[in-house]
Design a protein around this motif. Structure first.
Motif, PDB file in Angstrom:
ATOM      1  N   ARG A  58       0.819  -1.209   0.000  1.00 10.70           N
ATOM      2  CA  ARG A  58       0.000   0.000   0.000  1.00 10.70           C
ATOM      3  C   ARG A  58       0.855   1.263   0.000  1.00 10.70           C
ATOM      4  NH1 ARG A  58      -5.505  -0.652   1.160  1.00 10.70           N
ATOM      5  NH2 ARG A  58      -5.708   1.455   1.939  1.00 10.70           N
ATOM      6  N   ARG A  59       2.156   1.098   0.330  1.00 13.27           N
ATOM      7  CA  ARG A  59       3.029   2.269   0.394  1.00 13.27           C
ATOM      8  C   ARG A  59       3.970   2.369  -0.797  1.00 13.27           C
ATOM      9  NH1 ARG A  59       5.394   0.551   5.866  1.00 13.27           N
ATOM     10  NH2 ARG A  59       3.568   0.436   7.159  1.00 13.27           N
ATOM     11  N   LEU A 150      -1.442   4.768  -8.690  1.00 14.65           N
ATOM     12  CA  LEU A 150      -2.312   4.897  -7.517  1.00 14.65           C
ATOM     13  C   LEU A 150      -3.640   4.175  -7.699  1.00 14.65           C
ATOM     14  CD1 LEU A 150      -1.576   8.556  -6.402  1.00 14.65           C
ATOM     15  CD2 LEU A 150      -1.144   6.486  -5.103  1.00 14.65           C
ATOM     16  N   ARG A 153      -2.740   0.691  -6.990  1.00 18.88           N
ATOM     17  CA  ARG A 153      -2.394   0.439  -5.581  1.00 18.88           C
ATOM     18  C   ARG A 153      -3.629   0.533  -4.681  1.00 18.88           C
ATOM     19  NH1 ARG A 153       1.493   4.514  -2.587  1.00 18.88           N
ATOM     20  NH2 ARG A 153       2.619   4.483  -4.546  1.00 18.88           N
ATOM     21  N   GLU A 232     -11.033  12.680  -2.692  1.00 14.68           N
ATOM     22  CA  GLU A 232      -9.979  12.187  -1.798  1.00 14.68           C
ATOM     23  C   GLU A 232      -8.871  11.509  -2.609  1.00 14.68           C
ATOM     24  OE1 GLU A 232      -9.587  12.916   1.249  1.00 14.68           O
ATOM     25  OE2 GLU A 232      -7.815  11.664   1.452  1.00 14.68           O
ATOM     26  N   ASN A 235      -6.783  14.183  -4.042  1.00 14.91           N
ATOM     27  CA  ASN A 235      -5.914  14.714  -2.985  1.00 14.91           C
ATOM     28  C   ASN A 235      -4.636  13.899  -2.876  1.00 14.91           C
ATOM     29  OD1 ASN A 235      -6.649  16.960  -1.556  1.00 14.91           O
ATOM     30  ND2 ASN A 235      -8.072  15.875  -0.217  1.00 14.91           N
ATOM     31  N   ILE A 236      -4.817  12.589  -2.868  1.00 15.87           N
ATOM     32  CA  ILE A 236      -3.666  11.697  -2.723  1.00 15.87           C
ATOM     33  C   ILE A 236      -2.785  11.761  -3.978  1.00 15.87           C
ATOM     34  CG2 ILE A 236      -2.972   9.275  -2.468  1.00 15.87           C
ATOM     35  CD1 ILE A 236      -5.528   8.894  -0.773  1.00 15.87           C
ATOM     36  N   GLY A 239      -1.117  15.149  -3.919  1.00 11.29           N
ATOM     37  CA  GLY A 239      -0.178  15.148  -2.791  1.00 11.29           C
ATOM     38  C   GLY A 239       1.074  14.341  -3.106  1.00 11.29           C
ATOM     39  N   SER A 240       0.894  13.204  -3.754  1.00 15.49           N
ATOM     40  CA  SER A 240       2.047  12.371  -4.127  1.00 15.49           C
ATOM     41  C   SER A 240       2.896  13.096  -5.164  1.00 15.49           C
ATOM     42  CB  SER A 240       1.581  11.027  -4.697  1.00 15.49           C
ATOM     43  OG  SER A 240       0.748  10.373  -3.779  1.00 15.49           O
ATOM     44  N   MET A 242       3.160  16.326  -5.376  1.00 11.94           N
ATOM     45  CA  MET A 242       3.857  17.389  -4.639  1.00 11.94           C
ATOM     46  C   MET A 242       5.137  16.876  -3.989  1.00 11.94           C
ATOM     47  SD  MET A 242       0.685  19.321  -2.818  1.00 11.94           S
ATOM     48  CE  MET A 242       1.674  20.209  -1.617  1.00 11.94           C
ATOM     49  N   ASP A 243       5.056  15.641  -3.466  1.00 11.58           N
ATOM     50  CA  ASP A 243       6.253  15.034  -2.867  1.00 11.58           C
ATOM     51  C   ASP A 243       7.379  14.941  -3.886  1.00 11.58           C
ATOM     52  OD1 ASP A 243       5.359  14.689  -0.364  1.00 11.58           O
ATOM     53  OD2 ASP A 243       4.936  12.557  -0.508  1.00 11.58           O
ATOM     54  N   GLU A 246       8.733  18.386  -4.760  1.00  9.18           N
ATOM     55  CA  GLU A 246       9.558  18.968  -3.696  1.00  9.18           C
ATOM     56  C   GLU A 246      11.005  18.469  -3.784  1.00  9.18           C
ATOM     57  OE1 GLU A 246       7.641  20.000   0.050  1.00  9.18           O
ATOM     58  OE2 GLU A 246       9.272  18.963   1.064  1.00  9.18           O
ATOM     59  N   CYS A 253       1.379  24.255  -3.307  1.00 10.62           N
ATOM     60  CA  CYS A 253       0.483  23.826  -2.241  1.00 10.62           C
ATOM     61  C   CYS A 253      -0.838  23.364  -2.857  1.00 10.62           C
ATOM     62  CB  CYS A 253       0.279  24.903  -1.193  1.00 10.62           C
ATOM     63  SG  CYS A 253      -0.501  26.357  -1.834  1.00 10.62           S
ATOM     64  N   LEU A 254      -1.569  22.626  -2.065  1.00 14.10           N
ATOM     65  CA  LEU A 254      -2.747  21.934  -2.569  1.00 14.10           C
ATOM     66  C   LEU A 254      -4.006  22.498  -1.905  1.00 14.10           C
ATOM     67  CD1 LEU A 254      -3.892  19.451  -4.116  1.00 14.10           C
ATOM     68  CD2 LEU A 254      -3.321  18.066  -2.124  1.00 14.10           C
ATOM     69  N   PRO A 256      -8.258  22.084  -1.178  1.00 17.38           N
ATOM     70  CA  PRO A 256      -9.213  20.976  -1.039  1.00 17.38           C
ATOM     71  C   PRO A 256     -10.059  20.799  -2.304  1.00 17.38           C
ATOM     72  CG  PRO A 256      -9.441  22.546   0.771  1.00 17.38           C
ATOM     73  CD  PRO A 256      -8.534  23.165  -0.218  1.00 17.38           C
TER      74      PRO A 256
ATOM     75  N   ASP B  12     -12.094  16.691   5.886  1.00 24.23           N
ATOM     76  CA  ASP B  12     -13.208  17.196   5.062  1.00 24.23           C
ATOM     77  C   ASP B  12     -13.786  16.099   4.179  1.00 24.23           C
ATOM     78  OD1 ASP B  12     -10.685  17.341   3.748  1.00 24.23           O
ATOM     79  OD2 ASP B  12     -11.599  18.478   2.123  1.00 24.23           O
ATOM     80  N   SER B  13     -13.139  14.950   4.148  1.00 23.58           N
ATOM     81  CA  SER B  13     -13.637  13.852   3.308  1.00 23.58           C
ATOM     82  C   SER B  13     -14.505  12.891   4.127  1.00 23.58           C
ATOM     83  CB  SER B  13     -12.454  13.086   2.714  1.00 23.58           C
ATOM     84  OG  SER B  13     -12.897  11.846   2.227  1.00 23.58           O
ATOM     85  N   VAL B  59      -4.881  19.133   4.602  1.00 22.17           N
ATOM     86  CA  VAL B  59      -5.519  19.978   3.570  1.00 22.17           C
ATOM     87  C   VAL B  59      -7.034  19.985   3.786  1.00 22.17           C
ATOM     88  CG1 VAL B  59      -5.864  20.307   1.099  1.00 22.17           C
ATOM     89  CG2 VAL B  59      -3.683  19.416   1.937  1.00 22.17           C
ATOM     90  N   MET B  60      -7.555  21.118   4.244  1.00 23.60           N
ATOM     91  CA  MET B  60      -9.004  21.236   4.498  1.00 23.60           C
ATOM     92  C   MET B  60      -9.465  22.649   4.165  1.00 23.60           C
ATOM     93  SD  MET B  60      -9.670  19.179   8.050  1.00 23.60           S
ATOM     94  CE  MET B  60      -8.461  20.106   9.005  1.00 23.60           C
ATOM     95  N   PRO B  61     -10.763  22.819   3.877  1.00 23.35           N
ATOM     96  CA  PRO B  61     -11.268  24.172   3.600  1.00 23.35           C
ATOM     97  C   PRO B  61     -11.388  24.999   4.884  1.00 23.35           C
ATOM     98  CG  PRO B  61     -13.063  22.582   3.543  1.00 23.35           C
ATOM     99  CD  PRO B  61     -11.811  21.802   3.759  1.00 23.35           C
ATOM    100  N   SER B  86      -1.997  13.902   2.918  1.00 26.93           N
ATOM    101  CA  SER B  86      -1.991  13.342   1.565  1.00 26.93           C
ATOM    102  C   SER B  86      -0.694  13.688   0.855  1.00 26.93           C
ATOM    103  CB  SER B  86      -3.186  13.872   0.766  1.00 26.93           C
ATOM    104  OG  SER B  86      -3.163  15.270   0.749  1.00 26.93           O
ATOM    105  N   VAL B  87       0.123  14.543   1.454  1.00 27.27           N
ATOM    106  CA  VAL B  87       1.373  14.914   0.800  1.00 27.27           C
ATOM    107  C   VAL B  87       2.557  14.078   1.290  1.00 27.27           C
ATOM    108  CG1 VAL B  87       0.659  17.244   0.216  1.00 27.27           C
ATOM    109  CG2 VAL B  87       1.767  16.839   2.397  1.00 27.27           C
ATOM    110  N   ASN B  91       7.232  15.038   3.578  1.00 25.87           N
ATOM    111  CA  ASN B  91       7.126  16.347   2.969  1.00 25.87           C
ATOM    112  C   ASN B  91       7.389  17.446   3.999  1.00 25.87           C
ATOM    113  OD1 ASN B  91       5.320  18.773   2.081  1.00 25.87           O
ATOM    114  ND2 ASN B  91       5.574  17.517   0.260  1.00 25.87           N
ATOM    115  N   ARG B  93       5.620  19.867   4.804  1.00 25.77           N
ATOM    116  CA  ARG B  93       4.433  20.114   5.630  1.00 25.77           C
ATOM    117  C   ARG B  93       4.388  19.169   6.821  1.00 25.77           C
ATOM    118  NH1 ARG B  93      -1.054  21.611   2.813  1.00 25.77           N
ATOM    119  NH2 ARG B  93      -0.488  23.636   2.079  1.00 25.77           N
TER     120      ARG B  93
END
Lengths: 285, 132
Positions: A58-59, A150, A153, A232, A235-236, A239-240, A242-243, A246, A253-254, A256, B12-13, B59-61, B86-87, B91, B93
């Motif tokens: 899962r990782r 993803l 996974r 969601e 988001n993942i 977010g992945s 963004m990693d 970086e 930045c992300l 919602p 938020d989810s 990450v939320m509103p 989620s990052v 990271n 953050r």
């Protein structure tokens, strides 16, 4: 002709209906053990060790067999033999359609030959030719690379990108979610998918718990929850990405997810998925 | 005599709230005393209920998880906060989360065993602190 799965090819030929393919995929999921289950039933791996590997999976994007060897739980020869045996026993989509009575067994070989000819020379999504305007975007590159990894996974959905075209109001599916990435690169990432695709993602999120079903009827899950679920997932995904950015000193930045918005510009990526239908729209902001 | 670990989940989810709720529901001596969908709601709920453990998204509103963490760390220092990111857990953050007072950062997609282990460890620490 674009790259596609055999089920989609049969739908386009008018040989089967989309619901037949969905039924066949469900039968395959029920019938075909994943490698871990196969190794446990063959008594070469304990259930506890299989769970350890599943947890690790899962990782990471590494395959079950590679992880098992890396963790010293199986040898390379054992993995090779298991994969060979698993493939030999595997029910294919064509066989599943025949078994369910949706396809004539006598026609399967001919259709497989036609499919091979149709697919000869088609390229995988990583070699997809991107428009010049987005070809140098690190974020787009990361998103396209991570998206199939993803879905595999989280929800065991295999997919590839068939084509990339400038957004011109292409038809979208029922579930739509968008996340915004802002900073050194600025993009809105929209995922549009049907209920089947979203329900499979939902099952993937919920399936890690013993008291939850791993398969759910999309009709039983509300549209709002399916939207939430793909939000969601985005988001993942973002977010992945963004990693990865970086690591290249690109800071973003992300924000919602928002739901139901139709893009006004950008690039539409047609997706071919093993479950359901989906497309991705990347819009510069 | 058992002691109950009181938890607030902030995300938020609805999917994640359901996922974490399902996991907590089959661990003995754990009670979800509240859920919140953004940082502002979380601050109100945590300062009012003072739970033992807060599981909070970044990450939320309205107010994001890091801003909420900053306030919670001073307003309810007895509540231990684990951030869900989620990052990824490496990271910058995530580093910020630790700097602001989180004791752990968990990456998404959520690994059920990691959450279960975290909750059981917190429950064990609570029992030791309370002498149960």
């Amino acid at each position: 002709m674009a790259r596609k799965f055999f089920g989609q090819f049969l739908i386009e030929l008018g040989e089967v209906q989309p619901e037949h393919v969905r039924e066949a995929v469900t039968l395959m999921d029920d019938t075909n053990p994943v490698l871990g289950e196969f190794a446990v039933s063959a008594n070469v791996l304990s259930e506890r060790d299989a769970n350890r590997i599943n947890r690790e999976q899962r990782r990471t994007d590494r395959k079950f067999g590679d992880l098992a060897v890396g963790m010293g739980l199986l040898t390379t020869d054992q993995v090779r033999d298991l994969v060979r045996e698993q493939k030999a026993q595997r029910l294919s989509i064509g066989q599943a359609l025949c078994q369910l009575g949706h396809l004539d067994t006598g026609r399967l070989d001919d259709l497989l030959k036609k499919f091979s000819l149709d697919q000869a020379g088609q390229v995988a999504n990583r070699y997809l030719q991107l428009p010049e305007e987005i070809d140098d975007s690190q974020l787009v590159d990361c998103i396209l690379d991570l998206f199939p990894k993803l879905t595999q996974r989280i929800a065991r959905i295999q997919l590839f990108t068939q084509s990339c075209e400038k957004w011109s109001g292409q038809e979208l599916q029922s579930q739509i979610a968008t996340v915004s990435v802002r900073g050194d690169e600025n993009w809105d990432i929209t995922l549009s998918c049907d209920q089947d695709f979203a329900a499979q993602i939902h099952a993937g999120f919920m399936g890690g718990f013993s008291n939850q079903k791993t398969e759910e009827d999309p009709e039983e899950i509300s549209s709002t929850l399916l939207d939430d679920c793909i939000g969601e997932f985005l988001n993942i995904l973002a977010g992945s990405a963004m990693d990865e950015l970086e690591k290249q000193a690109i800071t973003v930045c992300l924000e919602p997810p928002v739901f139901g918005n139709t893009p006004v510009e950008g690039y539409h990526f047609a997706i071919q998925a093993s479950r359901g239908a989906a497309s991705l729209i990347l819009s510069p902001a | 005599m058992s002691k109950t670990l009181r938890i607030i989940i902030v995300d938020d989810s609805k999917t994640i709230l359901a996922q974490l709720g399902a996991l907590c529901s089959h661990i003995d001596d754990v009670e979800i005393v509240g859920t919140a969908v953004d940082g502002a709601e979380a601050v109100k709920l945590v300062t009012a209920l003072k739970p033992h453990l807060v599981l909070m998204d970044i990450v939320m509103p309205n107010m994001d998880g890091l801003s909420a963490l900053r306030i919670i760390s001073s307003a309810a220092p007895e509540s231990r906060v684990a951030m869900i990111s989620s990052v990824g857990s490496l990271n910058s953050r995530s580093e910020e989360s630790f700097r602001l007072g989180a004791f752990q950062v968990i990456g998404k997609p959520i690994d059920p065993e990691q959450i279960e282990e975290l909750i059981i460890n917190e429950l064990e620490s609570l029992r030791q602190r309370e002498g149960v």
